[in-house]
Design a protein around this motif. Sequence first.
Motif, short mmCIF file in Angstrom:
data_model
loop_
_atom_site.label_atom_id
_atom_site.label_comp_id
_atom_site.label_asym_id
_atom_site.label_seq_id
_atom_site.Cartn_x
_atom_site.Cartn_y
_atom_site.Cartn_z
N TYR A 409 0.85 -1.19 0.00
CA TYR A 409 0.00 0.00 0.00
C TYR A 409 0.89 1.25 0.00
O TYR A 409 1.50 1.58 1.01
N ASP A 411 0.42 4.48 -0.10
CA ASP A 411 0.12 5.71 0.63
C ASP A 411 0.28 5.57 2.14
O ASP A 411 0.12 6.56 2.86
N SER A 413 2.71 4.10 5.50
CA SER A 413 4.13 4.01 5.83
C SER A 413 4.64 2.58 5.80
O SER A 413 3.86 1.61 5.77
N ALA A 452 6.04 6.99 3.50
CA ALA A 452 5.09 6.31 2.61
C ALA A 452 5.85 5.36 1.68
O ALA A 452 6.85 5.75 1.07
N LYS A 454 5.43 4.20 -1.22
CA LYS A 454 5.56 4.51 -2.65
C LYS A 454 6.76 5.42 -2.93
O LYS A 454 7.22 5.50 -4.07
N THR A 455 7.28 6.10 -1.91
CA THR A 455 8.41 7.01 -2.11
C THR A 455 9.76 6.33 -1.86
O THR A 455 10.80 6.97 -1.99
#
Length: 565
Positions: A409, A411, A413, A452, A454-455
């Motif tokens: 996921y 968005d 952490s 997050a 995704k980063t």
Amino acid sequence: MPIITARNISKSFVNNTAICNLNLVINKGKITGLVGPDGAGKTTLIRLITGLLDSDEGELKVLDYTLPKEAKKVQEEIGYMPQKFGLYEDLTVLENLKLYANLQSIEKSKQQNRIQQLLEFINLKDFTSFLAKDLSGGMKQKLGLACALIKKPKLLLLDEPGVGVDPISRKELWAIVNSLIQDNVSVVWSTAYLDEAALCDEVVLLNEGKILFNGIPADLSKTMDGKVFKLVGNIKDRRKTLRLALKNDNVKDGVILGDSIKLTCKDKSLLPNLNDIEAENCRYENIKANFEDGFMNILNGNFNGESKLAQQIGTLEESKEKYLIEASNLTKKFGSFIATNNVNFKIKRGEIFGFLGPNGAGKSTTFKMLCGLMKPTSGTAEVLGMNLEKSSYKARKKIGYMSQKFSLYGDISVYENLKFFAGVYGLRGKSKTEKIENMIKIFELEKYRKIASKTLPLGYKQRLSLACAVMHDPVVLFLDEPTSGIDPQTRREFWNHIYAMVQKGMTIMVTTHFMDEAEYCDRIALIYKGKAIALDTPHNLIQKVSQNATMEETFIELIKREDNA
């Protein structure tokens, strides 16, 4: 003549210095490779060169323009293909090319001719009506490259274009880019594949935003002359022998090479005693060093063969079944398209089973059927003697699955992802808290705990994915391209974990596009156009082609033979 000149440039983000006081000259008319571990600063440097990011300090000139002041002029004369290239999945190949032609303000009268040139160039002229989402990984990368070339650039920047692409498609990409050099296009190619880096005219090796090496790839390989050896002979247990050899302080690196083992040591006289590593009937031979040997040495790679991940795994449940994974006449059709065609194999407990094939061959489809995520059209897929499509939650808790595409996921952490998956797998209370903290420590995720997912840099995304897949100590583990796009150091860590988990009794099925990794497996199935065209040990498959063939040459030759048949 320089096409890029950087003087004392630096770039920092929150709590992270990505580029540190860097000085660099990249020359015109060459393919310059950009390599380094995950988080080394490669993508940041490329984005600075494109003018998409501004440096905090220093001077950067590209094509004789000064950045960031003349960023627009730079962007008009370069081509850029980022890691996640922005193809429009619901548009066809032709529609994507027309869209990028319009975005680049190419005159309507010239568009058709340019698009036809590029379709010929990337060999996709027969696929113009295909939706981008229906293309194989290799085809998507070639289409992405064509979009970046729609307005012929003076400088082409490629950020890991070979990630997730099979060896045949990577060779095609390489041939395309090589021909661009003949057409006066200079290329900067960021890559995680060190065999690709070795083919570049020059290489820049980055680590923590600093340059560790800048020059001809062969010069880095030469630094390891006389320091690389192969252990050959009747090795009883390659994984155990490698682990014992890596415990020796003089051995700095080691990998399995088919039936042999490659070791790095500064002098032959310092290599481990054969009895100490359970290799009594074996011998050491000198072998030629390659670029990866120099890369690992300059980064001070030093592996002891231990896996903290395996150490914290409890006793795995014994299975009554002789074969823990079994595909019987397994077939999956999507309309008239046959993705998996009558595939058969059996995998025993404690085996590493490699599943190889070009993009679009049917590997991920087979994986999904085995995991109960997709229903077969015909045939059966069984794991631990059960059909997971019909099995209970209790059965699924014994299986781990790391998908090809980052499936966490984005968005939430890192910590929240671990917490969520721990709950999904039924971990509760103190054991849940301890397991999460163990995973954060083992995979060095502490500095990203609240970030997050995704980063995350790609390598850390893969670490987090693996952590989530194994936190419940599965009996069977499916890994779909677990090391795609990550650097050799992290790949070593992953395989140390894989070897050690198998020693604990785990059964692992893995897909990979790194051909050296295929040699780490006990057996390999090669799948092509939905069919299993070969199934044997890596050594036996290589012998079918040539005694001196590499695994990559074997892969390509077996597919050629199938096409001819």
